[in-house]
Scaffold this motif. Structure first.
Motif, PDB file in Angstrom:
ATOM      1  N   ALA A 170       0.854  -1.189   0.000  1.00 55.23           N
ATOM      2  CA  ALA A 170       0.000   0.000   0.000  1.00 55.23           C
ATOM      3  C   ALA A 170       0.884   1.231   0.000  1.00 55.23           C
ATOM      4  N   ALA A 171       0.368   2.337  -0.498  1.00 60.51           N
ATOM      5  CA  ALA A 171       1.153   3.571  -0.552  1.00 60.51           C
ATOM      6  C   ALA A 171       0.216   4.763  -0.658  1.00 60.51           C
ATOM      7  N   ALA A 172       0.748   5.937  -0.310  1.00 61.13           N
ATOM      8  CA  ALA A 172      -0.012   7.186  -0.433  1.00 61.13           C
ATOM      9  C   ALA A 172       0.966   8.353  -0.517  1.00 61.13           C
ATOM     10  N   TYR A 173       0.512   9.405  -1.193  1.00 62.23           N
ATOM     11  CA  TYR A 173       1.305  10.629  -1.321  1.00 62.23           C
ATOM     12  C   TYR A 173       0.470  11.795  -0.838  1.00 62.23           C
ATOM     13  N   SER A 174       1.076  12.622   0.010  1.00 64.76           N
ATOM     14  CA  SER A 174       0.390  13.809   0.526  1.00 64.76           C
ATOM     15  C   SER A 174       1.275  15.016   0.282  1.00 64.76           C
ATOM     16  N   LYS A 175       0.709  16.049  -0.340  1.00 64.23           N
ATOM     17  CA  LYS A 175       1.502  17.218  -0.727  1.00 64.23           C
ATOM     18  C   LYS A 175       0.855  18.508  -0.265  1.00 64.23           C
ATOM     19  N   PHE A 176       1.669  19.380   0.332  1.00 69.46           N
ATOM     20  CA  PHE A 176       1.251  20.748   0.597  1.00 69.46           C
ATOM     21  C   PHE A 176       1.889  21.585  -0.507  1.00 69.46           C
ATOM     22  N   ALA A 259      -0.424  11.091   4.866  1.00 72.15           N
ATOM     23  CA  ALA A 259      -0.196   9.966   3.948  1.00 72.15           C
ATOM     24  C   ALA A 259      -0.495   8.642   4.637  1.00 72.15           C
ATOM     25  N   VAL A 260      -0.057   8.500   5.890  1.00 75.62           N
ATOM     26  CA  VAL A 260      -0.334   7.283   6.651  1.00 75.62           C
ATOM     27  C   VAL A 260      -1.837   7.110   6.836  1.00 75.62           C
ATOM     28  N   ALA A 261      -2.532   8.190   7.121  1.00 76.25           N
ATOM     29  CA  ALA A 261      -3.976   8.139   7.308  1.00 76.25           C
ATOM     30  C   ALA A 261      -4.685   7.713   6.019  1.00 76.25           C
ATOM     31  N   LYS A 262      -4.199   8.170   4.880  1.00 79.24           N
ATOM     32  CA  LYS A 262      -4.787   7.779   3.606  1.00 79.24           C
ATOM     33  C   LYS A 262      -4.685   6.274   3.419  1.00 79.24           C
ATOM     34  N   ILE A 263      -3.524   5.713   3.749  1.00 75.35           N
ATOM     35  CA  ILE A 263      -3.361   4.276   3.609  1.00 75.35           C
ATOM     36  C   ILE A 263      -4.291   3.553   4.563  1.00 75.35           C
ATOM     37  N   GLY A 264      -4.438   4.062   5.775  1.00 74.01           N
ATOM     38  CA  GLY A 264      -5.335   3.447   6.746  1.00 74.01           C
ATOM     39  C   GLY A 264      -6.775   3.477   6.291  1.00 74.01           C
ATOM     40  N   ASP A 265      -7.149   4.557   5.570  1.00 70.41           N
ATOM     41  CA  ASP A 265      -8.521   4.679   5.099  1.00 70.41           C
ATOM     42  C   ASP A 265      -8.882   3.643   4.046  1.00 70.41           C
ATOM     43  N   VAL A 266      -7.921   3.333   3.159  1.00 69.42           N
ATOM     44  CA  VAL A 266      -8.216   2.403   2.077  1.00 69.42           C
ATOM     45  C   VAL A 266      -7.888   0.960   2.461  1.00 69.42           C
ATOM     46  N   GLY A 267      -7.059   0.809   3.498  1.00 70.72           N
ATOM     47  CA  GLY A 267      -6.681  -0.534   3.927  1.00 70.72           C
ATOM     48  C   GLY A 267      -5.567  -1.087   3.070  1.00 70.72           C
ATOM     49  N   THR A 268      -5.000  -2.178   3.504  1.00 71.90           N
ATOM     50  CA  THR A 268      -3.925  -2.831   2.751  1.00 71.90           C
ATOM     51  C   THR A 268      -4.515  -3.740   1.682  1.00 71.90           C
ATOM     52  N   ARG A 269      -3.994  -3.582   0.455  1.00 72.42           N
ATOM     53  CA  ARG A 269      -4.526  -4.398  -0.626  1.00 72.42           C
ATOM     54  C   ARG A 269      -4.031  -5.843  -0.484  1.00 72.42           C
TER      55      ARG A 269
END
Length: 269
Positions: A170-176, A259-269
Protein backbone atom coordinates in the motif's frame (compact mmCIF):
# COMPACT_ATOMS: atom_id res chain seq x y z
CA UNK A 1 17.61 32.66 -25.79
CA UNK A 2 21.13 31.95 -27.01
CA UNK A 3 21.72 30.20 -30.34
CA UNK A 4 22.14 26.43 -30.27
CA UNK A 5 22.19 23.41 -32.60
CA UNK A 6 19.07 21.25 -32.63
CA UNK A 7 19.14 17.50 -33.14
CA UNK A 8 16.19 15.11 -33.19
CA UNK A 9 17.57 11.57 -33.45
CA UNK A 10 15.37 8.70 -34.58
CA UNK A 11 17.05 6.03 -32.48
CA UNK A 12 18.38 5.80 -28.95
CA UNK A 13 21.80 4.83 -30.29
CA UNK A 14 21.89 7.99 -32.41
CA UNK A 15 20.96 10.10 -29.38
CA UNK A 16 23.70 8.50 -27.28
CA UNK A 17 26.25 8.93 -30.08
CA UNK A 18 25.41 12.61 -30.50
CA UNK A 19 25.79 13.21 -26.78
CA UNK A 20 29.11 11.39 -26.67
CA UNK A 21 30.48 13.63 -29.41
CA UNK A 22 29.50 16.90 -27.74
CA UNK A 23 30.17 17.42 -24.04
CA UNK A 24 28.09 20.60 -23.84
CA UNK A 25 24.92 19.20 -25.48
CA UNK A 26 21.80 18.82 -23.36
CA UNK A 27 18.99 16.29 -23.62
CA UNK A 28 15.49 17.67 -24.23
CA UNK A 29 12.55 15.61 -22.95
CA UNK A 30 9.34 17.47 -22.11
CA UNK A 31 11.19 20.77 -21.77
CA UNK A 32 9.02 22.07 -18.94
CA UNK A 33 12.06 23.27 -16.97
CA UNK A 34 14.74 23.45 -19.63
CA UNK A 35 12.97 25.65 -22.17
CA UNK A 36 11.99 28.42 -19.71
CA UNK A 37 15.59 28.44 -18.44
CA UNK A 38 16.86 28.84 -21.99
CA UNK A 39 14.36 31.57 -22.83
CA UNK A 40 15.39 33.55 -19.76
CA UNK A 41 19.08 32.95 -20.55
CA UNK A 42 19.55 31.22 -17.22
CA UNK A 43 21.15 28.30 -19.03
CA UNK A 44 23.25 27.97 -22.16
CA UNK A 45 24.13 24.90 -24.24
CA UNK A 46 25.68 24.65 -27.68
CA UNK A 47 23.14 22.03 -28.71
CA UNK A 48 19.96 20.19 -27.71
CA UNK A 49 19.19 16.53 -28.39
CA UNK A 50 15.41 16.12 -28.58
CA UNK A 51 14.17 12.66 -27.50
CA UNK A 52 10.64 13.33 -28.72
CA UNK A 53 10.83 10.98 -31.71
CA UNK A 54 11.92 7.97 -29.65
CA UNK A 55 8.58 6.18 -29.20
CA UNK A 56 10.40 3.23 -27.66
CA UNK A 57 11.00 5.35 -24.56
CA UNK A 58 7.28 5.90 -24.06
CA UNK A 59 4.70 3.58 -22.55
CA UNK A 60 3.48 1.77 -19.45
CA UNK A 61 3.41 -1.96 -18.82
CA UNK A 62 3.25 -4.43 -15.97
CA UNK A 63 6.02 -6.99 -15.69
CA UNK A 64 5.43 -9.42 -12.84
CA UNK A 65 5.59 -7.46 -9.59
CA UNK A 66 6.65 -4.19 -11.24
CA UNK A 67 5.10 -1.32 -13.16
CA UNK A 68 7.51 -0.17 -15.86
CA UNK A 69 7.18 3.39 -17.16
CA UNK A 70 9.16 4.63 -20.15
CA UNK A 71 11.25 7.74 -19.62
CA UNK A 72 9.39 9.78 -22.24
CA UNK A 73 5.95 8.95 -20.86
CA UNK A 74 4.03 12.14 -19.99
CA UNK A 75 2.69 12.61 -16.49
CA UNK A 76 -0.89 12.61 -17.81
CA UNK A 77 -0.51 9.08 -19.19
CA UNK A 78 0.68 7.81 -15.82
CA UNK A 79 -2.19 9.60 -14.08
CA UNK A 80 -4.77 8.14 -16.50
CA UNK A 81 -3.31 4.64 -16.74
CA UNK A 82 -5.63 1.89 -15.56
CA UNK A 83 -2.61 -0.38 -15.12
CA UNK A 84 -0.97 2.07 -12.73
CA UNK A 85 -4.24 2.79 -10.92
CA UNK A 86 -4.81 -0.90 -10.24
CA UNK A 87 -1.25 -1.69 -9.14
CA UNK A 88 0.02 1.51 -7.49
CA UNK A 89 -2.86 4.00 -7.18
CA UNK A 90 -0.67 6.39 -5.18
CA UNK A 91 1.65 6.77 -8.17
CA UNK A 92 -1.27 7.63 -10.46
CA UNK A 93 -2.51 10.17 -7.92
CA UNK A 94 0.95 11.72 -7.61
CA UNK A 95 1.24 12.12 -11.39
CA UNK A 96 -2.24 13.64 -11.56
CA UNK A 97 -1.24 16.35 -9.10
CA UNK A 98 1.83 17.56 -10.98
CA UNK A 99 1.59 21.13 -12.27
CA UNK A 100 -1.29 21.95 -14.58
CA UNK A 101 -2.72 20.20 -17.70
CA UNK A 102 0.01 21.65 -19.94
CA UNK A 103 2.78 20.39 -17.68
CA UNK A 104 1.12 16.99 -17.25
CA UNK A 105 0.71 16.49 -20.99
CA UNK A 106 4.19 17.70 -21.97
CA UNK A 107 6.38 16.92 -18.97
CA UNK A 108 7.91 13.43 -18.80
CA UNK A 109 8.99 11.03 -16.10
CA UNK A 110 12.58 10.88 -17.35
CA UNK A 111 12.84 14.63 -17.71
CA UNK A 112 11.63 15.19 -14.17
CA UNK A 113 14.02 12.56 -12.83
CA UNK A 114 17.06 13.90 -14.65
CA UNK A 115 16.27 17.48 -13.62
CA UNK A 116 15.91 16.47 -9.95
CA UNK A 117 14.18 19.67 -8.90
CA UNK A 118 14.14 19.74 -5.09
CA UNK A 119 10.38 20.45 -5.10
CA UNK A 120 9.35 17.97 -7.82
CA UNK A 121 6.82 15.23 -7.05
CA UNK A 122 8.22 12.23 -8.92
CA UNK A 123 11.43 11.94 -6.85
CA UNK A 124 9.30 11.27 -3.76
CA UNK A 125 7.42 8.48 -5.52
CA UNK A 126 10.55 6.96 -7.00
CA UNK A 127 12.44 7.02 -3.70
CA UNK A 128 9.43 6.08 -1.59
CA UNK A 129 8.69 3.01 -3.70
CA UNK A 130 12.35 2.03 -3.97
CA UNK A 131 12.22 2.09 -7.77
CA UNK A 132 15.04 1.21 -10.16
CA UNK A 133 16.09 3.80 -12.75
CA UNK A 134 17.22 2.09 -15.95
CA UNK A 135 19.63 3.91 -18.25
CA UNK A 136 21.51 3.22 -21.45
CA UNK A 137 24.37 1.90 -19.30
CA UNK A 138 23.08 0.41 -16.04
CA UNK A 139 20.34 0.15 -13.43
CA UNK A 140 20.51 2.71 -10.60
CA UNK A 141 18.62 2.26 -7.35
CA UNK A 142 16.49 5.18 -6.20
CA UNK A 143 18.58 5.45 -3.04
CA UNK A 144 21.71 6.02 -5.16
CA UNK A 145 20.13 8.13 -7.91
CA UNK A 146 19.46 11.44 -6.15
CA UNK A 147 22.69 13.16 -5.13
CA UNK A 148 21.79 16.80 -4.41
CA UNK A 149 19.98 19.88 -5.67
CA UNK A 150 19.46 19.38 -9.42
CA UNK A 151 22.10 16.65 -9.21
CA UNK A 152 21.81 12.93 -9.90
CA UNK A 153 24.08 9.93 -10.33
CA UNK A 154 23.74 10.16 -14.13
CA UNK A 155 27.08 10.32 -15.91
CA UNK A 156 27.86 12.37 -19.01
CA UNK A 157 26.04 10.92 -22.01
CA UNK A 158 23.90 8.55 -19.90
CA UNK A 159 20.20 8.49 -20.82
CA UNK A 160 17.28 7.30 -18.67
CA UNK A 161 15.25 4.72 -20.59
CA UNK A 162 12.63 3.61 -18.05
CA UNK A 163 11.79 3.42 -14.36
CA UNK A 164 10.73 0.15 -12.72
CA UNK A 165 8.34 0.67 -9.80
CA UNK A 166 7.82 -2.26 -7.38
CA UNK A 167 4.18 -3.01 -6.62
CA UNK A 168 3.96 -2.53 -2.86
CA UNK A 169 1.39 -3.53 -0.25
CA UNK A 170 0.00 0.00 0.00
CA UNK A 171 1.15 3.57 -0.55
CA UNK A 172 -0.01 7.19 -0.43
CA UNK A 173 1.30 10.63 -1.32
CA UNK A 174 0.39 13.81 0.53
CA UNK A 175 1.50 17.22 -0.73
CA UNK A 176 1.25 20.75 0.60
CA UNK A 177 1.63 22.62 -2.65
CA UNK A 178 2.74 26.09 -3.57
CA UNK A 179 -0.52 27.45 -5.08
CA UNK A 180 0.98 29.21 -8.11
CA UNK A 181 3.48 26.63 -9.35
CA UNK A 182 1.87 23.56 -7.73
CA UNK A 183 5.34 22.40 -6.78
CA UNK A 184 5.61 20.78 -3.37
CA UNK A 185 6.44 23.04 -0.46
CA UNK A 186 6.54 19.65 1.21
CA UNK A 187 5.44 16.33 -0.25
CA UNK A 188 5.65 12.97 1.51
CA UNK A 189 5.31 9.55 -0.09
CA UNK A 190 4.74 6.61 2.29
CA UNK A 191 4.93 3.00 1.13
CA UNK A 192 4.37 -0.25 2.97
CA UNK A 193 6.68 -2.81 1.40
CA UNK A 194 7.58 -6.42 2.27
CA UNK A 195 10.88 -5.05 3.61
CA UNK A 196 9.27 -2.43 5.84
CA UNK A 197 7.95 1.11 5.56
CA UNK A 198 9.61 3.67 3.29
CA UNK A 199 9.01 7.40 3.66
CA UNK A 200 10.37 9.88 1.11
CA UNK A 201 10.18 13.67 1.45
CA UNK A 202 10.40 16.22 -1.35
CA UNK A 203 10.24 20.03 -1.28
CA UNK A 204 11.66 20.36 2.22
CA UNK A 205 15.40 20.08 1.52
CA UNK A 206 17.86 20.65 -1.34
CA UNK A 207 17.13 17.09 -2.49
CA UNK A 208 14.54 14.41 -1.85
CA UNK A 209 15.39 12.30 1.19
CA UNK A 210 14.20 9.34 3.21
CA UNK A 211 12.67 10.13 6.60
CA UNK A 212 14.37 7.31 8.51
CA UNK A 213 12.96 8.17 11.96
CA UNK A 214 9.42 7.94 10.61
CA UNK A 215 10.22 4.69 8.82
CA UNK A 216 11.40 3.10 12.05
CA UNK A 217 8.38 4.30 14.04
CA UNK A 218 5.86 3.27 11.39
CA UNK A 219 7.46 -0.14 10.90
CA UNK A 220 6.69 -0.84 14.56
CA UNK A 221 3.23 0.73 14.57
CA UNK A 222 1.60 1.87 11.36
CA UNK A 223 -0.52 4.69 12.71
CA UNK A 224 -0.28 8.49 12.47
CA UNK A 225 0.00 8.59 16.27
CA UNK A 226 3.31 6.74 16.03
CA UNK A 227 4.81 10.02 14.80
CA UNK A 228 3.64 12.11 17.75
CA UNK A 229 6.98 11.93 19.53
CA UNK A 230 9.08 12.56 16.40
CA UNK A 231 10.30 16.00 15.40
CA UNK A 232 12.19 17.23 12.36
CA UNK A 233 15.15 19.55 12.65
CA UNK A 234 14.98 22.69 10.53
CA UNK A 235 18.74 22.56 9.99
CA UNK A 236 19.57 22.15 6.30
CA UNK A 237 15.94 22.48 5.21
CA UNK A 238 14.91 24.98 2.54
CA UNK A 239 13.88 28.49 3.55
CA UNK A 240 12.52 30.95 0.98
CA UNK A 241 9.74 33.45 0.33
CA UNK A 242 7.18 30.65 0.32
CA UNK A 243 8.01 28.99 3.64
CA UNK A 244 10.66 29.03 6.32
CA UNK A 245 12.74 25.99 7.22
CA UNK A 246 10.84 25.74 10.52
CA UNK A 247 7.50 25.74 8.71
CA UNK A 248 8.68 23.03 6.35
CA UNK A 249 9.92 20.95 9.29
CA UNK A 250 6.43 21.09 10.79
CA UNK A 251 4.85 20.25 7.42
CA UNK A 252 6.98 17.12 7.05
CA UNK A 253 5.31 15.62 10.12
CA UNK A 254 1.84 16.76 9.07
CA UNK A 255 2.15 15.44 5.51
CA UNK A 256 3.58 12.14 6.72
CA UNK A 257 0.63 11.68 9.08
CA UNK A 258 -1.81 12.49 6.29
CA UNK A 259 -0.20 9.97 3.95
CA UNK A 260 -0.33 7.28 6.65
CA UNK A 261 -3.98 8.14 7.31
CA UNK A 262 -4.79 7.78 3.61
CA UNK A 263 -3.36 4.28 3.61
CA UNK A 264 -5.33 3.45 6.75
CA UNK A 265 -8.52 4.68 5.10
CA UNK A 266 -8.22 2.40 2.08
CA UNK A 267 -6.68 -0.53 3.93
CA UNK A 268 -3.93 -2.83 2.75
CA UNK A 269 -4.53 -4.40 -0.63
Amino acid sequence: MYDFEYHKPKTLDDAAATLSQHEDFKLLAGGMSLLPALKLRLARYSGLVDLGALDGLRGIRREGSEIVVGAMTPHAEVADSGEVARAIPALAALAGGIGDPLVRNCGTLGGSMANADPAADYPAGVLGLGAIVMTTRRPITADAFFVGMFETALEAGEIITEVRFPIVEAAAYSKFRQPASRFALVGVFVARTPGGVRVAVTGAAPSVFRFKEAEAALSKRFDPAALDTISVSADRLNSDIHASAEYRAHCVIVMTKRAVAKIGDVGTR
